[in-house]
Design a protein around this motif. Structure first.
Motif: not given
Length: 612
Positions: A138-140, A165-166, A172-173, A177-181
């Motif tokens: 939910k947070h992303v 993206i920037d 520092g997220s 986000f890479i893990t979530c994707l």
């Protein structure tokens, strides 16, 4: 208006209170019918091989790598494609490694995010937005949804997209986000997972596999004989508990019992050390490899414990056979057939010498009666199984998502067999003058297994159900076992290997013919012209020329040897059956080395896919 129609309209109005709400639902549901079929994977006989299972789930049985090659083949080198594939499989491990090795962390993060977003867009194209949203934390969810559906090539949108993206990088997220994707890609690659039995035993990670399955977004399980054994043990079946522990000791596989479920074997160890202290127990030395690194003292202790539990098991099983005459297993009352003075047993009129004649806990006049010490051991073990919170959680999950068989998309899924006679008729099982066969028999024993776990208010009915779970583990007419006997006693105590043979039910020969497959499909109310039977349990020995596709394509066996113990026989390391909008595919896997090598050396499982 008919009363029945009014009843349904009233029910419909609870969910859709207005014509507009109902119309919107009709529009959405009608449109959904035009979406491609979601990809489904079928796996069987995982047998505790957690790392191999985890990798096949994470890499979509090789499909993610193939899609990366299709999408980025002209813009990324082979090593770059292999790198991003590994990142998708193990983002939590690979991302920190990459961030330590790249010269510009921010630039690498931006490029990786863009590539993963583009890849997600491709995989999510056949899903509704709501479906994709539900697969995200939910947070992303809001941010990733914006990235997936933004058209950065459109005027006024490019700056918005780039800003997202920037900002992810500057705050520092990026790693999160890479893990979530990456995890979203894994979930989109497989919409539904079907496990065709035998999660437990052999390998050390059954409890870890079940943890992953409980977190999976959509899964169903068809119980295998090894699963029902653990389910019976969790329910409190003494015979199932004895089998579980003996099996773990036999193969030196204590990880699931000890670290997974916290089952204490101290009462058994104390009893075995005292009772068999002068017994070498050579016939019970566990089957372990050099990699297991047990000390000689540990091997001796496990041998003594295994013999102690084996004798307890035979006693408990004899008690079940005597109180459940309908199981027709009187020929397995082997303790009654032993001449303890002479050290021989008579089977089918033939006398065999016993390899071991030291039975300090057996009373020849009452061979199946537990001693007071044995009874105390089994009571303490029952308490340990009952109080294992993790085990009980896993078994309730197996009951809630599992069954003996499943009818899904016109196909029939089951682990073992449908017991048959030599002439191809369904084998009947008689209880109190009533005969059960085919689907009706599976429905009955499925219900009784649930009764054995859940019916805690009626002890007699619960005992009946627990005995059925043991029946499903090893009885000749069990749809999960499918052999004339489980020759544990013979393998332990008789040298003549002819007695070790476990003859299979005629089903395993008859299933090669299309007529049999059509008969079974019809029995379960399925269309024999379109349906398939998806079966596990017996490994396909590819090295001997066996094929997984049988009965002119109507039956598919997907036990390809996930367990390392079977890979010498099969010549491969497992199958994944894939069902998608294009049809049925069978992925054939080669052995997996380790997660550590998969991450550090970017070694993937070699997978060959064939169209069915």
């Amino acid at each position: 208006m008919q009363t029945s129609s009014l009843k349904y309209l009233n029910l419909l109005s609870e969910k859709y209170p207005s014509i507009q709400a109902a119309s919107t639902a009709i529009i959405n549901l009608t449109a959904q019918l035009q979406l491609p079929k979601g990809t489904e994977h079928f796996l069987s006989d995982i047998h505790g091989e957690y790392e191999s299972f985890q990798h096949v789930i994470r890499n979509g049985a090789g499909s993610i790598c193939r899609k990366i090659d299709e999408m980025f083949g002209n813009t990324m080198s082979k090593s770059e494609r292999r790198n991003i594939a590994t990142l998708i499989y193990y983002p939590e491990l690979k991302t920190p490694m990459m961030l330590q090795s790249v010269p510009d962390k921010d630039e690498w993060s931006r490029l990786t995010l863009v590539r993963l977003v583009k890849f997600c867009r491709r995989l999510s194209a056949k899903y509704r937005r709501e479906t994709v949203r539900n697969l995200l934390p939910k947070h992303v969810a809001e941010t990733i949804e914006e990235l997936l559906y933004d058209q950065e090539g459109v005027e006024h949108k490019a700056a918005y997209y780039q800003s997202q993206i920037d900002t992810i990088v500057s705050t520092g997220s990026a790693q999160a986000f890479i893990t979530c994707l990456a995890e979203l890609i894994q979930r989109l690659a497989v919409e539904r997972l079907h496990i065709i039995g035998d999660i437990y035993d052999r390998g050390p990670g059954a409890h870890l596999i079940l943890d992953d399955l409980m977190d999976h977004h959509q899964v169903d399980i068809q119980w295998g004989n090894h699963d029902i054994l653990w389910m019976g043990a969790a329910a409190g079946s003494e015979a199932c508990i004895a089998n579980v522990i003996r099996f773990c000791l036999r193969y030196g596989n204590m990880e699931t019992l000890d670290n997974g479920y916290g089952i204490s074997l101290l009462p058994l160890a104390s009893f075995a050390l005292e009772t068999y202290k002068d017994d070498p127990c050579e016939l019970f030395i566990p089957k372990v490899s050099a990699d297991d690194s047990f000390t000689s003292q540990e091997i001796r202790m496990m041998s003594q414990m295994q013999k102690a539990m084996t004798i307890i098991q035979f006693k408990l099983e004899s008690q079940i056979i005597k109180r459940r005459r309908q199981y027709q297993m009187q020929d397995r009352l082997l303790l009654d057939m032993v001449d303890y003075e002479r050290g021989v047993i008579t089977l089918n009129g033939v006398e065999y010498p016993l390899l071991d004649t030291l039975f300090p806990t057996i009373d020849p006049k009452n061979p199946d009666v537990l001693t007071a010490e044995e009874q105390m051991v089994i009571e303490k073990l029952k308490l340990s199984f009952a109080n294992s919170k993790k085990l009980q959680q896993h078994v309730r999950f197996l009951f809630s998502t599992g069954s003996l068989y499943l009818i899904h998309d016109g196909n029939l899924l089951y682990h073992g067999c449908i017991a048959m006679e030599d002439d191809g008729e369904f084998k009947s099982f008689n209880v109190d003058g009533k005969s059960f066969a085919g689907k009706e028999f599976l429905d009955r024993v499925d219900r009784l297994a649930r009764q054995g776990y859940f019916d805690i208010d009626h002890l007699e009915r619960k005992q009946y159900g627990m005995d059925v779970m043991w029946f499903l583990w090893c009885a000749p007419q069990s749809p999960l076992f499918g052999k004339e006997k489980m020759a544990t006693f013979e393998r332990c105590f008789i040298a003549d290997k002819a007695t070790h043979t476990e003859k299979r039910n005629p089903y395993y020969t008859l299933r090669d013919t299309e007529a049999t497959a059509r008969k079974i499909l019809t029995e379960f109310g399925l269309n024999p012209d379109a349906g398939h039977i998806i079966n596990g349990h017996v490994p396909v020995k590819v090295t001997k020329g066996e094929r997984p596709i049988k009965a002119n394509g109507r039956l598919i066996v997907i036990d390809g040897g996930f367990s390392k113990a079977y890979q010498r026989e099969t010549g491969i390391a497992g199958y994944t059956l894939i069902s998608n909008s294009r049809g049925l595919l069978l992925a054939v896997h080669q052995p997996f080395e380790s997660t550590q090598k998969a991450v550090s050396e970017e070694l993937d499982i070699d997978t060959e896919t064939q169209i069915i």
